[in-house]
Write a protein that holds these residues in place. Structure first.
Motif, PDB file in Angstrom:
ATOM      1  N   GLU A  43      92.027   6.331 -10.938  1.00 29.82           N
ATOM      2  CA  GLU A  43      92.131   6.461  -9.484  1.00 29.82           C
ATOM      3  C   GLU A  43      93.104   5.424  -8.925  1.00 29.82           C
ATOM      4  N   LEU A  44      93.060   4.208  -9.437  1.00 29.16           N
ATOM      5  CA  LEU A  44      94.006   3.193  -8.988  1.00 29.16           C
ATOM      6  C   LEU A  44      95.425   3.561  -9.388  1.00 29.16           C
ATOM      7  N   LYS A  45      95.611   4.037 -10.606  1.00 30.57           N
ATOM      8  CA  LYS A  45      96.955   4.421 -11.051  1.00 30.57           C
ATOM      9  C   LYS A  45      97.525   5.535 -10.188  1.00 30.57           C
ATOM     10  N   ALA A  46      96.669   6.465  -9.784  1.00 28.70           N
ATOM     11  CA  ALA A  46      97.138   7.550  -8.925  1.00 28.70           C
ATOM     12  C   ALA A  46      97.604   6.996  -7.578  1.00 28.70           C
ATOM     13  N   ALA A  47      96.837   6.044  -7.020  1.00 31.51           N
ATOM     14  CA  ALA A  47      97.238   5.419  -5.758  1.00 31.51           C
ATOM     15  C   ALA A  47      98.538   4.630  -5.935  1.00 31.51           C
ATOM     16  N   GLN A  48      98.683   3.953  -7.071  1.00 36.07           N
ATOM     17  CA  GLN A  48      99.909   3.195  -7.338  1.00 36.07           C
ATOM     18  C   GLN A  48     101.125   4.113  -7.434  1.00 36.07           C
ATOM     19  N   LEU A  53     106.257   5.857  -5.053  1.00 35.68           N
ATOM     20  CA  LEU A  53     107.132   6.903  -4.532  1.00 35.68           C
ATOM     21  C   LEU A  53     107.565   6.596  -3.094  1.00 35.68           C
ATOM     22  N   ILE A  54     106.626   6.149  -2.275  1.00 39.95           N
ATOM     23  CA  ILE A  54     106.959   5.825  -0.888  1.00 39.95           C
ATOM     24  C   ILE A  54     107.917   4.642  -0.833  1.00 39.95           C
ATOM     25  N   ARG A  55     107.590   3.572  -1.564  1.00 42.19           N
ATOM     26  CA  ARG A  55     108.415   2.360  -1.505  1.00 42.19           C
ATOM     27  C   ARG A  55     109.802   2.589  -2.105  1.00 42.19           C
ATOM     28  N   ARG A  56     109.856   3.362  -3.169  1.00 43.89           N
ATOM     29  CA  ARG A  56     111.133   3.567  -3.869  1.00 43.89           C
ATOM     30  C   ARG A  56     112.078   4.474  -3.075  1.00 43.89           C
ATOM     31  N   ASP A  60     110.666   1.610   4.671  1.00 43.09           N
ATOM     32  CA  ASP A  60     111.351   0.343   4.880  1.00 43.09           C
ATOM     33  C   ASP A  60     110.533  -0.770   4.220  1.00 43.09           C
ATOM     34  N   LYS A  61     111.110  -1.967   4.134  1.00 44.78           N
ATOM     35  CA  LYS A  61     110.467  -3.063   3.404  1.00 44.78           C
ATOM     36  C   LYS A  61     109.125  -3.440   4.032  1.00 44.78           C
ATOM     37  N   GLU A  62     109.058  -3.472   5.354  1.00 43.35           N
ATOM     38  CA  GLU A  62     107.824  -3.870   6.015  1.00 43.35           C
ATOM     39  C   GLU A  62     106.682  -2.903   5.694  1.00 43.35           C
ATOM     40  N   SER A  63     106.980  -1.619   5.742  1.00 35.65           N
ATOM     41  CA  SER A  63     105.958  -0.627   5.413  1.00 35.65           C
ATOM     42  C   SER A  63     105.576  -0.698   3.936  1.00 35.65           C
ATOM     43  N   GLY A  64     106.575  -0.901   3.082  1.00 36.43           N
ATOM     44  CA  GLY A  64     106.301  -1.036   1.658  1.00 36.43           C
ATOM     45  C   GLY A  64     105.417  -2.221   1.356  1.00 36.43           C
ATOM     46  N   ASP A  65     105.680  -3.330   2.045  1.00 39.73           N
ATOM     47  CA  ASP A  65     104.851  -4.529   1.847  1.00 39.73           C
ATOM     48  C   ASP A  65     103.419  -4.299   2.312  1.00 39.73           C
ATOM     49  N   LEU A  99     107.072   4.963   8.719  1.00 44.16           N
ATOM     50  CA  LEU A  99     108.181   5.830   9.111  1.00 44.16           C
ATOM     51  C   LEU A  99     109.204   5.890   7.984  1.00 44.16           C
ATOM     52  N   PRO A 100     109.665   7.079   7.647  1.00 44.22           N
ATOM     53  CA  PRO A 100     110.663   7.208   6.575  1.00 44.22           C
ATOM     54  C   PRO A 100     112.031   6.704   7.026  1.00 44.22           C
ATOM     55  N   LYS A 101     112.866   6.389   6.063  1.00 42.14           N
ATOM     56  CA  LYS A 101     114.224   5.961   6.361  1.00 42.14           C
ATOM     57  C   LYS A 101     114.989   7.089   7.048  1.00 42.14           C
ATOM     58  N   ASN A 102     115.914   6.703   7.902  1.00 38.16           N
ATOM     59  CA  ASN A 102     116.739   7.693   8.594  1.00 38.16           C
ATOM     60  C   ASN A 102     117.542   8.521   7.590  1.00 38.16           C
ATOM     61  N   GLY A 103     117.663   9.802   7.888  1.00 39.58           N
ATOM     62  CA  GLY A 103     118.511  10.661   7.069  1.00 39.58           C
ATOM     63  C   GLY A 103     117.817  11.284   5.879  1.00 39.58           C
ATOM     64  N   SER A 104     116.533  11.001   5.674  1.00 40.98           N
ATOM     65  CA  SER A 104     115.807  11.577   4.541  1.00 40.98           C
ATOM     66  C   SER A 104     115.241  12.936   4.937  1.00 40.98           C
TER      67      SER A 104
END
Length: 253
Positions: A43-48, A53-56, A60-65, A99-104
């Motif tokens: 379950e943790l691996k699935a969340a990771q 995927l979101i961070r990569r 943005d960095k703030e949301s990823g953090d 929020l996703p990056k612009n242009g995605s």
């Protein structure tokens, strides 16, 4: 079965059903601590995976953090064997708007689906942990199975092919989890039977979400890659395995 409508598309998607040999091992009472422990880690691996995927690809960095901070207590518990922190039972408190990056073109879809997946997988983690605590099954670190590593090893190394392959792999892992919950549930005690059946709906949707995203991002036919990973996944499930894990092949003595 009352959940057959959920299972039918999954069984059509997978290239094989779980062999009886795995079910025989999984239903043994002496294997329950290992089964639940590996389920917890899965379950943790699935969340990771959802977080990666979101961070990569879209955050943005703030949301990823913020996502990193959300998962940190779970990772500390699993990897560092820390005491059970209260945060493990407050995962629904994550309300940050990512929020996703612009242009995605696919960014908002990926964010929406993966944030929901992360929340649900962490909730399932807490449910498994509560079951283990109630049954006085202590958490102990275990080795990972060959399953996910063997599937991910075949992911292509250039984008967007990497992302498409990762999503297809995620679809198969979630579909297999759903199929095994359904196969195993009738052989477990009433509490675990109800729990595993309750997981079917979200797991079935997770597989569909992964596959829909892969098709959307590819913008064309992905049947060849889907078939490739389906055959690989089935080989791992049908073949002998020296370790018993939630996604292992047929256990050998």
């Amino acid at each position: 079965m009352k959940y057959q409508s959920l299972l039918s598309p999954i069984l059509n998607f997978l290239h094989c059903e779980t062999p009886d040999g795995w079910i025989e091992a999984a239903r043994r009472p002496e294997n329950l601590p290992l089964l639940l422990t590996d389920h917890l880690v899965c379950e943790l691996k699935a969340a990771q995976t959802g977080m990666w995927l979101i961070r990569r690809y879209v955050a943005d960095k703030e949301s990823g953090d913020a996502l990193l901070a959300l998962l940190r207590p779970y990772e500390a518990f699993v990897h560092e064997a820390q005491e059970v922190p209260e945060e493990l039972f407050r995962q629904s408190a994550f309300t940050r708007k990512i929020l996703p990056k612009n242009g995605s073109a696919y960014g908002q879809d990926l964010v929406d689906k993966m944030v929901l997946l992360i929340k649900e997988e962490l909730h399932h983690f807490s449910q498994v942990l509560e079951i283990m605590q109630a049954r006085q099954i202590p958490y102990r670190k275990i080795t990972a199975s060959r399953y996910a590593k063997s599937v991910i090893r075949e992911v292509r190394t250039h984008d967007p092919a990497t992302l498409i392959d990762k999503l297809i792999c995620g679809a198969y892992i979630e579909a297999r989890s759903c199929e095994r919950f359904a196969k195993l549930a009738p052989f477990l005690d009433d509490e675990l039977n109800r729990f595993y059946v309750s997981l079917l709906r979200s797991e079935a949707r997770h597989y569909q979400d992964y596959l829909t995203l892969a098709e959307q991002i590819a913008g064309g036919d992905i049947s060849e890659r889907v078939a490739f990973f389906g055959q690989l996944e089935a080989e791992l499930i049908r073949s002998p395995d020296t370790e018993f894990r939630f996604h292992s092949g047929v256990p050998v003595a």
